[in-house]
Design a protein around this motif. Sequence first.
Motif, mmCIF file in Angstrom:
data_model
loop_
_atom_site.group_PDB
_atom_site.id
_atom_site.type_symbol
_atom_site.label_atom_id
_atom_site.label_comp_id
_atom_site.label_asym_id
_atom_site.label_seq_id
_atom_site.Cartn_x
_atom_site.Cartn_y
_atom_site.Cartn_z
ATOM 1 N N ASP A 196 23.509 74.537 38.624
ATOM 2 C CA ASP A 196 23.210 73.484 37.401
ATOM 3 C C ASP A 196 24.057 72.207 37.498
ATOM 4 N N TYR A 197 25.094 72.477 38.218
ATOM 5 C CA TYR A 197 26.154 71.348 38.182
ATOM 6 C C TYR A 197 25.560 69.968 38.963
ATOM 7 N N ASN A 198 25.078 70.675 40.115
ATOM 8 C CA ASN A 198 24.389 69.532 41.133
ATOM 9 C C ASN A 198 23.130 68.919 40.700
ATOM 10 N N GLU A 199 22.327 69.792 40.070
ATOM 11 C CA GLU A 199 21.377 68.936 39.433
ATOM 12 C C GLU A 199 21.368 68.066 38.279
ATOM 13 N N VAL A 200 22.147 68.268 37.425
ATOM 14 C CA VAL A 200 22.726 67.295 36.386
ATOM 15 C C VAL A 200 23.326 65.942 36.700
ATOM 16 N N LYS A 201 24.297 66.297 37.949
ATOM 17 C CA LYS A 201 24.910 65.246 38.447
ATOM 18 C C LYS A 201 23.985 64.353 39.324
ATOM 19 N N ALA A 202 23.083 64.872 39.756
ATOM 20 C CA ALA A 202 22.078 64.128 40.699
ATOM 21 C C ALA A 202 20.926 63.402 39.597
ATOM 22 N N TRP A 276 32.059 73.111 28.524
ATOM 23 C CA TRP A 276 32.328 71.499 28.772
ATOM 24 C C TRP A 276 30.875 70.930 29.026
ATOM 25 N N ARG A 277 30.719 69.665 28.601
ATOM 26 C CA ARG A 277 29.860 68.949 28.902
ATOM 27 C C ARG A 277 29.510 68.398 30.520
ATOM 28 N N PRO A 278 28.523 68.108 30.819
ATOM 29 C CA PRO A 278 28.396 67.608 32.383
ATOM 30 C C PRO A 278 29.479 66.560 32.671
ATOM 31 N N VAL A 279 29.867 65.497 31.760
ATOM 32 C CA VAL A 279 30.603 64.546 31.999
ATOM 33 C C VAL A 279 32.240 65.145 32.424
ATOM 34 N N THR A 280 32.400 66.019 31.557
ATOM 35 C CA THR A 280 33.770 66.769 31.520
ATOM 36 C C THR A 280 33.901 67.420 32.969
ATOM 37 N N GLY A 370 21.466 63.898 31.379
ATOM 38 C CA GLY A 370 22.903 64.092 31.660
ATOM 39 C C GLY A 370 23.658 64.546 30.782
ATOM 40 N N ILE A 371 23.188 65.537 29.745
ATOM 41 C CA ILE A 371 24.096 66.094 28.680
ATOM 42 C C ILE A 371 23.784 67.627 28.692
#
Length: 561
Positions: A196-202, A276-280, A370-371
């Motif tokens: 999940d982390y790496n998908e939204v990060k990219a 937490w949201r992705p930005v955090t 990205g959210i």
Amino acid sequence: MSNARPWAAASIALACLAATQARADAVTDWNTTAGELLVQSRMGTPPAVRVMAIVQTAVHEAVAAAQLLQPGQGAAADAAVAAASRASLARLLPQQEAALATAYRAALAKLGEGPATAAGIAAGEQAAARVLAWRADDGATGADRYRPHAQPGAYVPTAAVAAPQWPQRKPWLMASGAQFRPAPPPELGSAQWARDYNEVKALGAKASTQRTAQQTEVARFWEYSLPPIYHAVVRSVALAPGRSVAQNARLFAAASQAMDDALIAVMDAKYHYGFWRPVTAIRNGDRDGNPATELDAGWLPLIDNPGHPEYPSAHSILAAAVGELLKAEVGGGRMPELATSSPTANGATRRWASVEAFMQEVADARVWEGIHYRTSTEVGLVMGRQIGALAAARVAQSPVNAAVPQALAPQGEQALVERIVARGVQVYECRADAASPGVVRWVFVAPQAQLFDAAGAPVGSHYGGPHWEAADGSRIVGALKARADAPQADAIPWLLLSARSVGAEGRFARVSSVQRVNTSGGAAPARPCQAAGETEKVPYTADYLLYGPAKNTMMQVRAPG
């Protein structure tokens, strides 16, 4: 999840979409008007969804009452829609009174004066008053008790969070906001979290080089979340040929209640888990204990973050609640092309050939913005499907009013006091047939049902006698006066009963006649009974129309006949 800012562009988008659609009836017209007024009020998404649920529920109840009072009179139903919409919106959006009054005058001018219009106005105003009174204490204005998670002395962002009272609100359909609360979000050390982390990060980064231009267009489109973007999807079905005002009133009530309950459910989960949201997360990727996640201290999402926790996705639950309801509404028929437009995409219109494609696009968009994480959108879709199915079972699949036969009209100076909905069972027992020795057959014993008022609030019970008993202790007993076959072959007949009070003073004490109409189910079992004493309970629903002396009622419109 607030769209209070692009309100001017939203008005343009709504106008563009309306221009491409035939205005089918008073329900769809007033739904569009209500959406336009909401946009102009600059209200955030959760309170705006609540407003539409109240308005559309009032419209549904108004149409039902008008068609019972004035069967076959289209002016009555149209006037009821206009009056219910105006009365509820005037209370909820007082700053829009001038525009609302203009729309109301224009609607009534098309109908002209007469008893049907007068009956519809009365039905609409009273339906709005009932629904507004019922939802006045639903918790939307409760105290904000949200506490930010922080170590003593540590700074946290100080912006107000959105809808912290929503988890405690009274739902329309669910037993509580926690009824569909999901399992916790993924463990931070898990492979699922890393995915999940790496998908939204990219794909969700403002400066992403992996997100395609088309994905960016979709993401921008679904940045908008006010009710009109979903109600236009509902209108794709409502505008299908052959649909009636009553069907559309029922559909929009079900959709609006499902959307409001969806936000209650999702806010319950969001504030329960506080994820937490992705930005955090991405700016703290070195602190989650997962070697597969790397921090990016300057990472930003494509769009601004909503003012509430991340898990699950609110847009996903809304899309699935609406989509599941539309699938139930269409049933085995052909799903029309679904379409809506968005002011955050310069008024562009998007279309889908299937409900699943529509729901999946909404879920994908939240990752590309990205959210949200992928798991959050998947969980939101599951929750939304559950709520949409509940709305279909509780509201959308209830029978649409048919004309009440003249033989069932109460006699004398009686007027409709209240419409009560019953949900329960008809109890049958296998008994010996006195006229045919050795033969047994099903014999009706008694009803067992819970009673609900026009807005869906429980008011009492219905049981053998037959008795109708309110929660305040008032109780009536009925005696059969006339009956008529139900339009549905497997439904119990429609009835007219005289009534007398056998309980305390209160809600039912002045009722003098009862009509049982709009029945569904409840007929004797189709299978032969085997042995005397055997019992079976057959589910049924029905509307009970309670009449009283005209001078003692609020509604001074005579019933048919």
